[in-house]
Write a protein that holds these residues in place. Sequence first.
Motif, short mmCIF file in Angstrom:
data_model
loop_
_atom_site.label_atom_id
_atom_site.label_comp_id
_atom_site.label_asym_id
_atom_site.label_seq_id
_atom_site.Cartn_x
_atom_site.Cartn_y
_atom_site.Cartn_z
N LYS A 216 75.60 -23.22 71.81
CA LYS A 216 74.77 -23.42 73.00
C LYS A 216 75.11 -24.73 73.70
O LYS A 216 74.99 -24.83 74.93
N GLN A 217 75.57 -25.73 72.95
CA GLN A 217 75.83 -27.05 73.50
C GLN A 217 77.25 -27.19 74.04
O GLN A 217 77.65 -28.28 74.47
N SER A 218 78.03 -26.12 74.03
CA SER A 218 79.45 -26.20 74.40
C SER A 218 79.76 -25.46 75.69
O SER A 218 79.18 -24.42 76.00
N LYS A 219 80.71 -26.01 76.46
CA LYS A 219 81.18 -25.36 77.67
C LYS A 219 82.01 -24.11 77.37
O LYS A 219 81.96 -23.12 78.10
N ARG A 220 82.80 -24.18 76.31
CA ARG A 220 83.70 -23.06 75.97
C ARG A 220 83.56 -22.75 74.50
O ARG A 220 83.61 -23.64 73.65
N VAL A 221 83.43 -21.47 74.18
CA VAL A 221 83.17 -21.01 72.82
C VAL A 221 84.38 -20.21 72.32
O VAL A 221 84.75 -19.20 72.92
N ILE A 222 84.95 -20.67 71.20
CA ILE A 222 86.17 -20.06 70.68
C ILE A 222 85.94 -19.64 69.23
O ILE A 222 85.60 -20.47 68.38
N LEU A 223 86.08 -18.36 68.97
CA LEU A 223 85.91 -17.82 67.63
C LEU A 223 87.25 -17.77 66.93
O LEU A 223 88.23 -17.27 67.48
N VAL A 224 87.30 -18.29 65.71
CA VAL A 224 88.52 -18.23 64.90
C VAL A 224 88.21 -17.38 63.66
O VAL A 224 87.31 -17.69 62.90
N ALA A 225 88.95 -16.28 63.50
CA ALA A 225 88.66 -15.35 62.40
C ALA A 225 89.92 -14.58 62.03
O ALA A 225 90.56 -14.00 62.91
N ASP A 226 90.26 -14.55 60.75
CA ASP A 226 91.38 -13.71 60.34
C ASP A 226 90.96 -12.25 60.43
O ASP A 226 89.77 -11.92 60.52
N SER A 227 91.93 -11.37 60.40
CA SER A 227 91.68 -9.95 60.69
C SER A 227 90.78 -9.27 59.66
O SER A 227 90.20 -8.22 59.96
N SER A 228 90.63 -9.85 58.48
CA SER A 228 89.75 -9.24 57.47
C SER A 228 88.29 -9.27 57.90
O SER A 228 87.46 -8.53 57.38
N LYS A 229 87.94 -10.15 58.85
CA LYS A 229 86.54 -10.25 59.31
C LYS A 229 86.19 -9.18 60.35
O LYS A 229 85.01 -8.94 60.60
N LEU A 230 87.20 -8.55 60.94
CA LEU A 230 86.95 -7.59 62.02
C LEU A 230 86.29 -6.32 61.48
O LEU A 230 86.73 -5.75 60.48
N GLY A 231 85.22 -5.90 62.15
CA GLY A 231 84.51 -4.69 61.74
C GLY A 231 83.48 -4.92 60.66
O GLY A 231 82.79 -3.97 60.25
N ARG A 232 83.33 -6.15 60.20
CA ARG A 232 82.34 -6.45 59.16
C ARG A 232 81.03 -6.94 59.79
O ARG A 232 81.04 -7.54 60.86
N VAL A 233 79.94 -6.72 59.07
CA VAL A 233 78.63 -7.23 59.48
C VAL A 233 78.00 -7.94 58.30
O VAL A 233 77.88 -7.37 57.22
N SER A 234 77.64 -9.22 58.49
CA SER A 234 76.97 -10.00 57.46
C SER A 234 75.49 -10.14 57.81
O SER A 234 75.07 -9.82 58.93
N PRO A 235 74.66 -10.63 56.89
CA PRO A 235 73.21 -10.60 57.10
C PRO A 235 72.68 -11.48 58.23
O PRO A 235 71.67 -11.15 58.85
N ALA A 236 73.32 -12.62 58.49
CA ALA A 236 72.74 -13.60 59.41
C ALA A 236 73.45 -13.57 60.77
O ALA A 236 74.66 -13.78 60.87
N PHE A 237 72.68 -13.32 61.82
CA PHE A 237 73.21 -13.21 63.19
C PHE A 237 73.49 -14.60 63.77
O PHE A 237 72.66 -15.51 63.68
#
Length: 271
Positions: A216-237
């Motif tokens: 929320k405090q940033s002008k630009r938001v960049i997500l860094v994630a290896d491909s193993s994270k794609l399609g997964r859902v964890s408990p905390a939003f």
Amino acid sequence: MESHLQELCTSMSTLNSRSEQIMKFLLRSGTASIEEILAEVGSSAPSIRRDLTQLEGRGLIRRTHGGATLVEPLLYEPFRYDRSFQAREERFASEKRRIGLAAAELVLANETIGLTAGTTTTHIGRSLRHREHIQVVTNAINIGMELCNQPGIRTFLTGGAVPWAWSFSLTGNAALNYLNDVYLDKVFFSVTGLDPARGCTTLEADEALVFRKMLKQSKRVILVADSSKLGRVSPAFICTLNEIHHIITDTSATDAQLIPYRDLGIEVTRV
């Protein structure tokens, strides 16, 4: 005198540029011989050795017989015999290294950036250690440790409580209150799950709150994630996809996996 000064400045500029090239090469490869560095950078062997000596003096590399290696990861002494920590560090290590280097390339001089806790964001911190005129705000104790001896980087820890054993992540009201007074040019955050319908998620709710505040405090938001994270859902939003400007992942991510994010106008980079 003026001519000598100009020659000296040119020499220093070349040295800085060459050292930068050496660091980028080692950040990609991890370790290299003098011959490999010469092939990548050019110049002469004595010049390369002088650069390596200076970089070692700054704590950025370690000289080896006939070459050099990055000083990484730091030896977190309490974790020496923790196999789960070591497995986390080693999982998708080459992908995270590439992602970290690509993310670091987006950081400009005189920017204030945020790095959330995480193994991939740790690689971003490592890829910035040789840089100057950057301010880093992080809730990760280990990232603070890895940057604190570099004079060109000002590092700020959010404060807060360590929520569970063997964690580097600072959470709670102290962290959230600190972030109220901070504005960031860019924030780089990691996830344990990224899903087109559920958005960005992680394992711990307290950590997700701090991540969300940093975004929320940033002008630009960049997500860094290896491909193993794609399609997964964890408990905390953490956040919805509409809050992300850029995703950096690895080349194992398929076009089909990335289409939903590109369709939303999110810039996607595979490295």
